[in-house]
Motif scaffolding. Structure first.
Motif, PDB file in Angstrom:
ATOM      1  N   SER A  56       0.812  -1.217   0.000  1.00 53.53           N
ATOM      2  CA  SER A  56       0.000   0.000   0.000  1.00 53.53           C
ATOM      3  C   SER A  56       0.845   1.266   0.000  1.00 53.53           C
ATOM      4  CB  SER A  56      -0.951   0.015   1.216  1.00 53.53           C
ATOM      5  OG  SER A  56      -1.813  -1.088   1.173  1.00 53.53           O
ATOM      6  N   LYS A  57       2.049   1.201  -0.579  1.00 58.83           N
ATOM      7  CA  LYS A  57       2.919   2.364  -0.629  1.00 58.83           C
ATOM      8  C   LYS A  57       3.031   2.852  -2.071  1.00 58.83           C
ATOM      9  CE  LYS A  57       5.640   0.784   3.318  1.00 58.83           C
ATOM     10  NZ  LYS A  57       6.968   0.328   3.780  1.00 58.83           N
ATOM     11  N   ALA A  58       3.195   4.157  -2.205  1.00 57.79           N
ATOM     12  CA  ALA A  58       3.284   4.747  -3.541  1.00 57.79           C
ATOM     13  C   ALA A  58       4.637   4.522  -4.187  1.00 57.79           C
ATOM     14  CB  ALA A  58       3.015   6.243  -3.462  1.00 57.79           C
ATOM     15  N   ASP A  59       5.565   3.947  -3.469  1.00 58.96           N
ATOM     16  CA  ASP A  59       6.891   3.667  -4.011  1.00 58.96           C
ATOM     17  C   ASP A  59       7.034   2.155  -4.065  1.00 58.96           C
ATOM     18  OD1 ASP A  59       9.511   3.715  -4.797  1.00 58.96           O
ATOM     19  OD2 ASP A  59      10.294   4.316  -2.849  1.00 58.96           O
ATOM     20  N   PRO A  60       7.106   1.504  -5.196  1.00 63.43           N
ATOM     21  CA  PRO A  60       7.286   2.158  -6.481  1.00 63.43           C
ATOM     22  C   PRO A  60       5.976   2.563  -7.138  1.00 63.43           C
ATOM     23  CG  PRO A  60       7.408  -0.191  -6.752  1.00 63.43           C
ATOM     24  CD  PRO A  60       7.226   0.052  -5.264  1.00 63.43           C
ATOM     25  N   LEU A  61       6.039   3.573  -7.945  1.00 64.39           N
ATOM     26  CA  LEU A  61       4.882   4.034  -8.687  1.00 64.39           C
ATOM     27  C   LEU A  61       4.706   3.260  -9.980  1.00 64.39           C
ATOM     28  CD1 LEU A  61       5.025   7.910  -8.347  1.00 64.39           C
ATOM     29  CD2 LEU A  61       3.580   6.313  -7.136  1.00 64.39           C
ATOM     30  N   CYS A  62       5.518   2.250 -10.173  1.00 67.91           N
ATOM     31  CA  CYS A  62       5.538   1.580 -11.466  1.00 67.91           C
ATOM     32  C   CYS A  62       4.305   0.698 -11.686  1.00 67.91           C
ATOM     33  CB  CYS A  62       6.810   0.751 -11.603  1.00 67.91           C
ATOM     34  SG  CYS A  62       7.111  -0.361 -10.225  1.00 67.91           S
ATOM     35  N   TYR A  63       3.406   0.590 -10.703  1.00 63.47           N
ATOM     36  CA  TYR A  63       2.212  -0.236 -10.872  1.00 63.47           C
ATOM     37  C   TYR A  63       0.979   0.636 -11.120  1.00 63.47           C
ATOM     38  CZ  TYR A  63       5.334  -3.724  -8.939  1.00 63.47           C
ATOM     39  OH  TYR A  63       6.400  -4.545  -8.720  1.00 63.47           O
TER      40      TYR A  63
ATOM     41  N   GLU B 143      12.190  -7.425 -15.724  1.00 55.30           N
ATOM     42  CA  GLU B 143      11.461  -8.292 -16.649  1.00 55.30           C
ATOM     43  C   GLU B 143      10.155  -7.708 -17.173  1.00 55.30           C
ATOM     44  OE1 GLU B 143      10.548 -11.884 -14.668  1.00 55.30           O
ATOM     45  OE2 GLU B 143       9.542 -10.930 -12.987  1.00 55.30           O
ATOM     46  N   THR B 144       9.564  -6.743 -16.482  1.00 58.40           N
ATOM     47  CA  THR B 144       8.330  -6.123 -16.979  1.00 58.40           C
ATOM     48  C   THR B 144       8.561  -4.629 -17.185  1.00 58.40           C
ATOM     49  OG1 THR B 144       7.423  -5.545 -14.808  1.00 58.40           O
ATOM     50  CG2 THR B 144       6.983  -7.779 -15.631  1.00 58.40           C
ATOM     51  N   ARG B 145       7.724  -4.026 -17.989  1.00 60.98           N
ATOM     52  CA  ARG B 145       7.864  -2.593 -18.263  1.00 60.98           C
ATOM     53  C   ARG B 145       7.684  -1.770 -16.991  1.00 60.98           C
ATOM     54  NH1 ARG B 145       8.079   1.091 -22.175  1.00 60.98           N
ATOM     55  NH2 ARG B 145       7.107   3.109 -21.787  1.00 60.98           N
ATOM     56  N   GLU B 146       6.761  -2.204 -16.130  1.00 59.82           N
ATOM     57  CA  GLU B 146       6.510  -1.468 -14.904  1.00 59.82           C
ATOM     58  C   GLU B 146       7.748  -1.444 -14.002  1.00 59.82           C
ATOM     59  OE1 GLU B 146       2.873  -2.591 -16.804  1.00 59.82           O
ATOM     60  OE2 GLU B 146       4.519  -3.847 -16.108  1.00 59.82           O
ATOM     61  N   VAL B 147       8.395  -2.609 -13.859  1.00 58.08           N
ATOM     62  CA  VAL B 147       9.607  -2.682 -13.040  1.00 58.08           C
ATOM     63  C   VAL B 147      10.721  -1.861 -13.692  1.00 58.08           C
ATOM     64  CG1 VAL B 147      11.393  -4.230 -12.150  1.00 58.08           C
ATOM     65  CG2 VAL B 147       8.989  -4.915 -12.060  1.00 58.08           C
ATOM     66  N   TRP B 148      10.846  -1.962 -14.985  1.00 49.42           N
ATOM     67  CA  TRP B 148      11.863  -1.230 -15.751  1.00 49.42           C
ATOM     68  C   TRP B 148      11.726   0.281 -15.516  1.00 49.42           C
ATOM     69  CZ3 TRP B 148      11.234   0.874 -21.138  1.00 49.42           C
ATOM     70  CH2 TRP B 148      12.459   1.129 -21.761  1.00 49.42           C
ATOM     71  N   LEU B 149      10.499   0.789 -15.603  1.00 52.74           N
ATOM     72  CA  LEU B 149      10.255   2.207 -15.373  1.00 52.74           C
ATOM     73  C   LEU B 149      10.573   2.598 -13.938  1.00 52.74           C
ATOM     74  CD1 LEU B 149       6.886   2.739 -17.278  1.00 52.74           C
ATOM     75  CD2 LEU B 149       9.043   3.881 -17.771  1.00 52.74           C
ATOM     76  N   GLY B 150      10.180   1.746 -12.996  1.00 52.64           N
ATOM     77  CA  GLY B 150      10.419   2.051 -11.593  1.00 52.64           C
ATOM     78  C   GLY B 150      11.894   2.141 -11.256  1.00 52.64           C
ATOM     79  N   ILE B 151      12.673   1.168 -11.742  1.00 51.35           N
ATOM     80  CA  ILE B 151      14.114   1.167 -11.478  1.00 51.35           C
ATOM     81  C   ILE B 151      14.783   2.353 -12.166  1.00 51.35           C
ATOM     82  CG2 ILE B 151      16.269  -0.085 -11.939  1.00 51.35           C
ATOM     83  CD1 ILE B 151      14.745  -2.668 -11.409  1.00 51.35           C
TER      84      ILE B 151
END
Length: 370
Positions: free
Chosen positions: A79-86, A277-285
Motif C-alpha cells: 500500500s505504498k506509492a513507491d514504487p509508482l511503477c504499478y 522483466e516487466t515494463r513497470e519494473v523497468w520504469l520504476g528502477i
C-alpha cells in the motif's frame, strides 16, 4: 449505464485494469481485483444503501468504514506509492457536495460529466451526496501534476450559469488513496474516454534534484557499471566486473546507499539475473536511479541492470533514462531498486560479506581473500 460499447476502437477498455482490493479500509493485505468489474457490479448495493439510509452520522460513518475499498490508480506493494511503477494510468476525482454548495444544479453533475471527453466514469459516492470521476492520464509518473491540472480545469471551466466552478477534493493527489465501493444504478461510463494530457508543473524544492552522495563513491559506482556494460558478455566479463568491484568495495566511505547499489550491481551481473522483466519494473528502477544519481552514474547502472533482459536495447534504455532525468521526478526513491533486487534474490547481506576482496594482480581466476 451508457449504452456504448465497453472498448476503444483499438479494443481497449481504459477501466479494464488491475487494482488493489481491501476487505475493509483497515485491511493491510490487499488482493488484486479488476476495476471495471468493481465499478459495474451491484454486489455491494445492499450495504451501500444501508449507509445512505442511516440518519445517525456516527452510525453512518461506522457503516461506511466497514465497506470494502480499492485503489483506483493501480496496484501498490504494501500500500505504498513507491514504487509508482504499478500505476493504472487513471486518476480519481472526488467531488463532494459540501465543497460545492454554491454550484447550481450540482445534483445533475453526471449530465455535465457526460459532456467532458476525458471522463471515463462518473457515479454517486458512498453517501450519495457527491460524485467521483475517473480520468485516464497520459503520464502515470506525473500523477500529481495531472491531478493539479484537472482540479484547476474544473474550477475554471466546469461552471454553472453564475460562473461557480466545481471544486475537487485534494485527497485525490494521493496515488494510493483507498476509496470505498459504491453503487449507482445509472453511472456514466465511457471506457474509450480521451486521455488527459495536461499537467500543471510544480516548482521543485531547492536541493531535491538529486540526493547528496560521496562524489568518489558515486564515481566508483559509475566505473563499475560502465566497465560491465563495455565488457559485454564474453569470457572476460566477470573478470572486468570483479576488478571494478574490488576498487569500489575497498573504498573508505560512509555512503551506505551507494555501496548498497554497488552490491546490487555486482550481484545482478555475477549471477546474470534479470530484475527488469516487466515494463513497470523497468520504469520504476529507471526512475529511482534517475532521481538518486542522475547522469552519468545512474545511466551506467541502468544499462548494467537492464542487460540481462532478453530484448535489451541500448538505444531504448538511453531514451527512457534521458526522459526520466529531464522530468526531474522525485516520487520514486532508491528503495524501488532494493525492493526488486530483494524479490530477485540478490539482496540480503553487505557488499563486503557477499563478495569479499578479489586479487586481480594476475590473469588467474580471482581469488577471494579470507
Amino acid at each position: 449505464m451508457d449504452k456504448r460499447e465497453n472498448k476503444t476502437p483499438e479494443g481497449r477498455n481504459v477501466l479494464d485494469v488491475p487494482v488493489n482490493f481491501f476487505r475493509s479500509v483497515r485491511d493491510t493485505q490487499p488482493t488484486e481485483a479488476n476495476l471495471y468489474n468493481l465499478l459495474t457490479s451491484d454486489k455491494y448495493r445492499g450495504r451501500v444503501e444501508r449507509v445512505r439510509s442511516e440518519p445517525n452520522p456516527e452510525k453512518q460513518s461506522a457503516l461506511k468504514k466497514g465497506l470494502p475499498a480499492f485503489t483506483v490508480s493501480g496496484t501498490f506493494p504494501d500500500s505504498k506509492a513507491d514504487p509508482l511503477c504499478y500505476h493504472s494510468g487513471l486518476v480519481c476525482l472526488d467531488i463532494d457536495a459540501k465543497d460545492n454548495t454554491d454550484v447550481e444544479g450540482f445534483a445533475d453533475f453526471k449530465e455535465v460529466a457526460a459532456k467532458i471527453p476525458y471522463i471515463a466514469y462518473c457515479a454517486r459516492s458512498v453517501r450519495g451526496n457527491g460524485f467521483f470521476c475517473i480520468v485516464p492520464i497520459k503520464d502515470p509518473m506525473k500523477h500529481c501534476e495531472h491531478f493539479d491540472a484537472l482540479a484547476e480545469a474544473f474550477a475554471v471551466s466546469v461552471t454553472d450559469a453564475a460562473g461557480h466552478g466545481v471544486k475537487i477534493d485534494s485527497s485525490g493527489r494521493d496515488v494510493v488513496r483507498k476509496r470505498f465501493v459504491s453503487f449507482d444504478p445509472e453511472p456514466y461510463i465511457n471506457p474509450c474516454a480521451r486521455v488527459y494530457t495536461v499537467t500543471k508543473e510544480r516548482a521543485q524544492p531547492h536541493g531535491t534534484s538529486t540526493p547528496e552522495h560521496d562524489p568518489a563513491a558515486v564515481e566508483a559506482l559509475r566505473i563499475l557499471a560502465q566497465s560491465y556494460v563495455e565488457a559485454g558478455r564474453g569470457p572476460e566479463t566477470l573478470r572486468t566486473l570483479r576488478i571494478a568491484a574490488n576498487t569500489c568495495l575497498q573504498m573508505e566511505t560512509d555512503d551506505r546507499t551507494t555501496l548498497d547499489v554497488i552490491r546490487v550491481v555486482v550481484a545482478v551481473c555475477e549471477r546474470g539475473v534479470d530484475i527488469t522483466e516487466t515494463r513497470e519494473v523497468w520504469l520504476g528502477i529507471g526512475s529511482a536511479l534517475a532521481y538518486e544519481f542522475g547522469d552519468p552514474a545512474g545511466r551506467a547502472v541502468f544499462h548494467a541492470l537492464c542487460q540481462f533482459y532478453p530484448r535489451y536495447s541500448e538505444e531504448e534504455c538511453d531514451g527512457l533514462f534521458s526522459d526520466l532525468v529531464s522530468r526531474g521526478y522525485t516520487g520514486v526513491t532508491i528503495g524501488t531498486l532494493f525492493h526488486h533486487a530483494k524479490a530477485a534474490g540478490v539482496w540480503g547481506v553487505s557488499a563486503r560479506e557477499a563478495f569479499g576482496e578479489y586479487d586481480t594482480s594476475t590473469d588467474n581466476e580471482p581469488v577471494k581473500h579470507p
